[in-house]
Design a protein around this motif. Structure first.
Motif, mmCIF file in Angstrom:
data_model
loop_
_atom_site.group_PDB
_atom_site.id
_atom_site.type_symbol
_atom_site.label_atom_id
_atom_site.label_comp_id
_atom_site.label_asym_id
_atom_site.label_seq_id
_atom_site.Cartn_x
_atom_site.Cartn_y
_atom_site.Cartn_z
ATOM 1 N N GLU A 1 0.684 -0.889 -0.083
ATOM 2 C CA GLU A 1 -0.061 0.043 -0.094
ATOM 3 C C GLU A 1 0.844 1.393 -0.120
ATOM 4 O O GLU A 1 1.691 1.468 0.799
ATOM 5 C CB GLU A 1 -0.948 -0.088 1.333
ATOM 6 C CG GLU A 1 -1.902 1.300 1.222
ATOM 7 C CD GLU A 1 -2.653 1.419 2.682
ATOM 8 O OE1 GLU A 1 -2.393 0.294 3.342
ATOM 9 O OE2 GLU A 1 -3.436 2.275 2.890
ATOM 10 N N VAL A 2 0.697 2.310 -0.975
ATOM 11 C CA VAL A 2 1.474 3.455 -1.187
ATOM 12 C C VAL A 2 0.868 4.198 0.297
ATOM 13 O O VAL A 2 -0.294 4.491 0.323
ATOM 14 C CB VAL A 2 1.165 4.172 -2.469
ATOM 15 C CG1 VAL A 2 1.878 5.331 -2.454
ATOM 16 C CG2 VAL A 2 1.611 3.218 -3.337
ATOM 17 N N GLN A 3 1.823 4.866 0.942
ATOM 18 C CA GLN A 3 1.432 5.700 1.816
ATOM 19 C C GLN A 3 2.433 6.847 1.786
ATOM 20 O O GLN A 3 3.506 6.994 1.516
ATOM 21 C CB GLN A 3 1.876 5.016 3.300
ATOM 22 C CG GLN A 3 0.715 3.994 3.558
ATOM 23 C CD GLN A 3 0.533 3.442 4.832
ATOM 24 O OE1 GLN A 3 1.525 3.457 5.635
ATOM 25 N NE2 GLN A 3 -0.654 3.339 5.354
ATOM 26 N N LEU A 4 2.055 8.291 2.004
ATOM 27 C CA LEU A 4 2.669 9.456 2.159
ATOM 28 C C LEU A 4 2.254 10.129 3.615
ATOM 29 O O LEU A 4 0.988 10.096 3.629
ATOM 30 C CB LEU A 4 2.328 10.386 1.107
ATOM 31 C CG LEU A 4 2.638 9.725 -0.592
ATOM 32 C CD1 LEU A 4 1.934 10.785 -1.409
ATOM 33 C CD2 LEU A 4 4.039 9.653 -0.725
ATOM 34 N N ALA A 24 7.437 8.716 2.271
ATOM 35 C CA ALA A 24 6.964 7.746 1.244
ATOM 36 C C ALA A 24 7.285 6.202 1.424
ATOM 37 O O ALA A 24 8.267 6.084 2.035
ATOM 38 C CB ALA A 24 7.219 7.785 -0.075
ATOM 39 N N SER A 25 6.189 5.452 1.377
ATOM 40 C CA SER A 25 6.256 3.927 1.894
ATOM 41 C C SER A 25 5.605 3.185 0.750
ATOM 42 O O SER A 25 4.565 3.847 0.244
ATOM 43 C CB SER A 25 6.220 3.625 2.898
ATOM 44 O OG SER A 25 4.846 3.853 3.544
ATOM 45 N N GLY A 26 5.867 2.032 0.596
ATOM 46 C CA GLY A 26 4.980 1.072 -0.114
ATOM 47 C C GLY A 26 5.077 1.066 -1.666
ATOM 48 O O GLY A 26 4.481 0.560 -2.451
ATOM 49 N N PHE A 27 6.244 1.601 -2.193
ATOM 50 C CA PHE A 27 6.738 1.381 -3.468
ATOM 51 C C PHE A 27 8.014 1.873 -3.645
ATOM 52 O O PHE A 27 8.769 2.357 -2.625
ATOM 53 C CB PHE A 27 5.790 2.595 -4.363
ATOM 54 C CG PHE A 27 6.069 3.942 -4.156
ATOM 55 C CD1 PHE A 27 5.419 4.744 -3.086
ATOM 56 C CD2 PHE A 27 6.929 4.656 -4.962
ATOM 57 C CE1 PHE A 27 5.528 5.866 -2.521
ATOM 58 C CE2 PHE A 27 7.325 6.216 -4.372
ATOM 59 C CZ PHE A 27 6.445 6.791 -3.387
ATOM 60 N N ALA A 113 -1.746 8.643 -4.509
ATOM 61 C CA ALA A 113 -1.890 8.630 -3.222
ATOM 62 C C ALA A 113 -1.672 9.900 -2.686
ATOM 63 O O ALA A 113 -1.109 10.791 -3.348
ATOM 64 C CB ALA A 113 -0.758 7.615 -2.614
ATOM 65 N N TRP A 114 -2.256 10.143 -1.476
ATOM 66 C CA TRP A 114 -2.178 11.657 -0.968
ATOM 67 C C TRP A 114 -1.937 11.390 0.726
ATOM 68 O O TRP A 114 -2.374 10.450 1.291
ATOM 69 C CB TRP A 114 -3.673 12.291 -0.797
ATOM 70 C CG TRP A 114 -4.022 12.831 -2.433
ATOM 71 C CD1 TRP A 114 -4.656 11.899 -3.284
ATOM 72 C CD2 TRP A 114 -3.845 13.950 -2.907
ATOM 73 N NE1 TRP A 114 -4.648 12.606 -4.410
ATOM 74 C CE2 TRP A 114 -4.338 13.746 -4.101
ATOM 75 C CE3 TRP A 114 -3.139 15.057 -2.485
ATOM 76 C CZ2 TRP A 114 -4.302 14.837 -4.964
ATOM 77 C CZ3 TRP A 114 -3.209 16.272 -3.161
ATOM 78 C CH2 TRP A 114 -3.832 16.081 -4.601
#
Length: 124
Positions: A1-4, A24-27, A113-114
């Motif tokens: 899951e992309v998270q910012l 950022a995480s998840g990518f 993502a936001w």
């Protein structure tokens, strides 16, 4: 899951500086576009800056050119927005958004993502 996740917002006096972070995480942090947006009370959210990871190109809206600088630290999976000479009209909630799909680009505005936002208040 992309998270910012944004951080760094604060109350500052006019003329002061702040550095916002977008963690950022998840990518894989080597093919992305990260944009910074802001929304002032009663106004629409607007993009103010963006960075492309592939070519390092950066973009700024006229109202922040020469005062704000966007940068990235791929080792920390973080994009920064250095804000100098802040003005009361910079008061807003600041958001980062990420385009992490194939062909990511600041120009296409396809945000995957936001973040949740961070408040910046500039007093006169």
């Amino acid at each position: 899951e992309v998270q910012l996740v944004e951080s760094g917002g604060d109350l500052v006096q006019a003329g002061g500086s702040l550095r916002l972070s977008c963690a950022a995480s998840g990518f894989t942090f080597d093919d992305y576009a990260i944009g910074w947006f802001r929304q002032a009370p009663g106004k629409e959210r607007k993009e103010i800056s963006c960075i492309n990871s592939k070519d390092g190109n950066t973009y700024y809206v006229d109202s922040v050119k020469g005062r704000f600088t966007i940068s990235s630290d791929n080792a920390k999976n973080t994009v920064y927005l250095q804000m100098n000479n802040l003005k009361p009209e910079d008061t807003a909630i600041y958001y980062c958004a990420g385009d992490v799909s194939v062909g990511s680009s600041c120009r296409r505005g396809a945000w995957d993502a936001w973040g949740q936002g961070t408040q910046v208040t500039v007093s006169s």
